[in-house]
Design a protein around this motif. Sequence first.
Motif: not given
Length: 146
Positions: A68-71, A97-98, A103-105
Amino acid sequence: MISSNWRAAVLGVAMLAAGVGARNFVGGDVAHAQAGNRVFEMRTYTAAPGKFEALQKRFRDHTLRLFEKHGMQNVGYWVPADPPNSENTIVYIIAHKNREAAKASWAAFGADPEWQKVAKESQINGKIVAGITSVYMDPTDYSPIK
């Protein structure tokens, strides 16, 4: 290895639960459709021999909160009902989100000093994960969860 029928059943249960107003761990409605290209990720973890409780403890005490902290939105977590998979397997679904956000999370999660500490401490007596599979899924136009 978990059968594809079992995976389909887990996904169906998750969608059904979300469709009747399931709530995520931070209190938001999971069932509401969102604009954009939200993607779901189903992951299956197989614990190393004798490490299933340690794996579950790591998820319970740390991983969900750090996701959750990382989206990453926690949708649901399951253990197969029957042996032998009930003795070593966790299946979960998270939402992003997509694909770019996923990848970023994952990159931010992996680089998080708290996660690195938790991962190291949880494996002090040996690796606790024997295998991981990941499947990204896009909701259909008729899916109750999007």
